[in-house]
Design a protein around this motif. Structure first.
Motif, PDB file in Angstrom:
ATOM      1  N   ILE A  88      -2.802   2.116   1.336  1.00  0.00           N
ATOM      2  CA  ILE A  88      -3.351   3.115   0.409  1.00  0.00           C
ATOM      3  C   ILE A  88      -2.583   4.428   0.542  1.00  0.00           C
ATOM      4  O   ILE A  88      -2.238   5.069  -0.460  1.00  0.00           O
ATOM      5  N   GLN A  89      -2.307   4.813   1.770  1.00  0.00           N
ATOM      6  CA  GLN A  89      -1.521   6.025   1.989  1.00  0.00           C
ATOM      7  C   GLN A  89      -0.156   5.902   1.311  1.00  0.00           C
ATOM      8  O   GLN A  89       0.296   6.829   0.620  1.00  0.00           O
ATOM      9  N   GLN A 145       2.931   7.161  -5.774  1.00  0.00           N
ATOM     10  CA  GLN A 145       2.465   7.674  -7.066  1.00  0.00           C
ATOM     11  C   GLN A 145       2.689   9.175  -7.185  1.00  0.00           C
ATOM     12  O   GLN A 145       2.446   9.767  -8.226  1.00  0.00           O
ATOM     13  N   ARG A 146       3.169   9.792  -6.089  1.00  0.00           N
ATOM     14  CA  ARG A 146       3.443  11.235  -6.020  1.00  0.00           C
ATOM     15  C   ARG A 146       2.213  12.060  -6.331  1.00  0.00           C
ATOM     16  O   ARG A 146       2.272  13.097  -7.015  1.00  0.00           O
ATOM     17  N   LEU A 147       1.070  11.601  -5.807  1.00  0.00           N
ATOM     18  CA  LEU A 147      -0.180  12.320  -6.028  1.00  0.00           C
ATOM     19  C   LEU A 147      -0.386  13.432  -5.020  1.00  0.00           C
ATOM     20  O   LEU A 147      -1.081  14.412  -5.308  1.00  0.00           O
ATOM     21  N   THR A 148       0.214  13.295  -3.821  1.00  0.00           N
ATOM     22  CA  THR A 148      -0.008  14.295  -2.780  1.00  0.00           C
ATOM     23  C   THR A 148       1.025  14.140  -1.675  1.00  0.00           C
ATOM     24  O   THR A 148       1.865  13.238  -1.718  1.00  0.00           O
ATOM     25  N   LEU A 203       0.443  14.037   4.689  1.00  0.00           N
ATOM     26  CA  LEU A 203      -0.729  14.330   5.512  1.00  0.00           C
ATOM     27  C   LEU A 203      -2.028  14.181   4.718  1.00  0.00           C
ATOM     28  O   LEU A 203      -2.985  13.550   5.182  1.00  0.00           O
ATOM     29  N   THR A 204      -2.054  14.747   3.516  1.00  0.00           N
ATOM     30  CA  THR A 204      -3.247  14.624   2.666  1.00  0.00           C
ATOM     31  C   THR A 204      -3.505  13.168   2.311  1.00  0.00           C
ATOM     32  O   THR A 204      -4.650  12.711   2.295  1.00  0.00           O
ATOM     33  N   ALA A 205      -2.437  12.430   2.044  1.00  0.00           N
ATOM     34  CA  ALA A 205      -2.565  11.002   1.741  1.00  0.00           C
ATOM     35  C   ALA A 205      -3.181  10.254   2.913  1.00  0.00           C
ATOM     36  O   ALA A 205      -4.027   9.367   2.735  1.00  0.00           O
ATOM     37  N   GLN A 206      -2.783  10.613   4.118  1.00  0.00           N
ATOM     38  CA  GLN A 206      -3.319   9.964   5.320  1.00  0.00           C
ATOM     39  C   GLN A 206      -4.810  10.228   5.467  1.00  0.00           C
ATOM     40  O   GLN A 206      -5.601   9.311   5.741  1.00  0.00           O
ATOM     41  N   VAL A 207      -5.207  11.491   5.269  1.00  0.00           N
ATOM     42  CA  VAL A 207      -6.627  11.864   5.396  1.00  0.00           C
ATOM     43  C   VAL A 207      -7.462  11.181   4.309  1.00  0.00           C
ATOM     44  O   VAL A 207      -8.535  10.632   4.579  1.00  0.00           O
ATOM     45  N   LEU A 208      -6.965  11.209   3.073  1.00  0.00           N
ATOM     46  CA  LEU A 208      -7.704  10.616   1.958  1.00  0.00           C
ATOM     47  C   LEU A 208      -7.828   9.099   2.122  1.00  0.00           C
ATOM     48  O   LEU A 208      -8.901   8.524   1.887  1.00  0.00           O
ATOM     49  N   ALA A 209      -6.749   8.454   2.534  1.00  0.00           N
ATOM     50  CA  ALA A 209      -6.784   7.006   2.764  1.00  0.00           C
ATOM     51  C   ALA A 209      -7.817   6.665   3.832  1.00  0.00           C
ATOM     52  O   ALA A 209      -8.571   5.693   3.703  1.00  0.00           O
ATOM     53  N   HIS A 210      -7.868   7.485   4.870  1.00  0.00           N
ATOM     54  CA  HIS A 210      -8.837   7.265   5.948  1.00  0.00           C
ATOM     55  C   HIS A 210     -10.270   7.384   5.422  1.00  0.00           C
ATOM     56  O   HIS A 210     -11.138   6.571   5.778  1.00  0.00           O
TER      57      HIS A 210
END
Length: 198
Positions: A134-135, A141-144, A147-154
């Motif tokens: 997911i990250q 997809q260049r959404l973020t 680090l933010t991708a890691q937190v959101l995926a979690h």
């Protein structure tokens, strides 16, 4: 798909069917790879060309829901839209024809894991794969940023882990999802109110 690939796919499904029947009859820990291979009409060595382990047979469709989530991410144009979209996606799993099969497969897998505690570490490995994928999808997809991708995926995986930690009937599914997302928002609000200088 060519004839060879079709035959291989059919044999793979036969192995899964044989193994799942044996797991139901005898219990996961009582079934051997040799027994599965014998009933599937192949040598154990051949079985290992399809699956690396007995655990992998049990988790044969573990990424089916992950594929749906990756598709959801690919449809997003803004990171701001993702969390509400994921909320709706999770809420509609039992009623959306496109995801009903994924939900059923995941429910069956988690029920088997609950009955066989020795599969707990394999379940953690599965969720770790979900989080990593997911990250990666968020970044692709260049959404973020990473680090933010890691937190959101979690956070997304945490929701799924809670939802599948026990069997939730369809009648209570939507209410359970709403409670989890509300709790997530409340925790975020409480955290924002904490005086970090203390």
């Amino acid at each position: 798909m060519g004839l060879r690939e079709r035959k291989k796919a059919l044999k793979r499904q036969e192995i899964v069917t044989v193994a799942m029947n044996l797991f139901d009859q005898k219990g996961f820990d009582k079934v051997t790879v040799a027994e599965i291979a014998k009933q599937a009409g192949i040598a154990p060595k051949t079985l290992f060309t399809y699956f690396k382990s007995k655990d992998d047979i049990m988790f044969h469709n573990e990424t089916i829901l992950l594929s749906d989530i990756r598709h959801l991410i690919q449809q997003q144009t803004s990171i701001a839209n993702l969390w509400p979209a994921f909320h709706q996606f999770t809420e509609e799993l039992p009623t959306n024809e496109a995801t009903q099969g994924s939900l059923q497969a995941m429910r069956q897998l988690m029920a088997n894991v609950i009955r066989n505690p020795e599969l707990g570490s394999r379940r953690l490995q599965m969720w770790a794969t979900y989080e990593t994928q997911i990250q990666a999808a968020l970044i692709e997809q260049r959404l973020t940023d990473s680090l933010t991708a890691q937190v959101l995926a979690h956070q997304m995986i945490l929701v799924l882990q809670i939802m599948f930690a026990e069997e939730v009937p369809d009648d209570f599914w939507q209410a359970r999802v709403t409670r989890i997302f509300n709790a997530t928002s409340q925790v975020a609000s409480l955290t924002n109110e904490v005086d970090m200088t203390l």
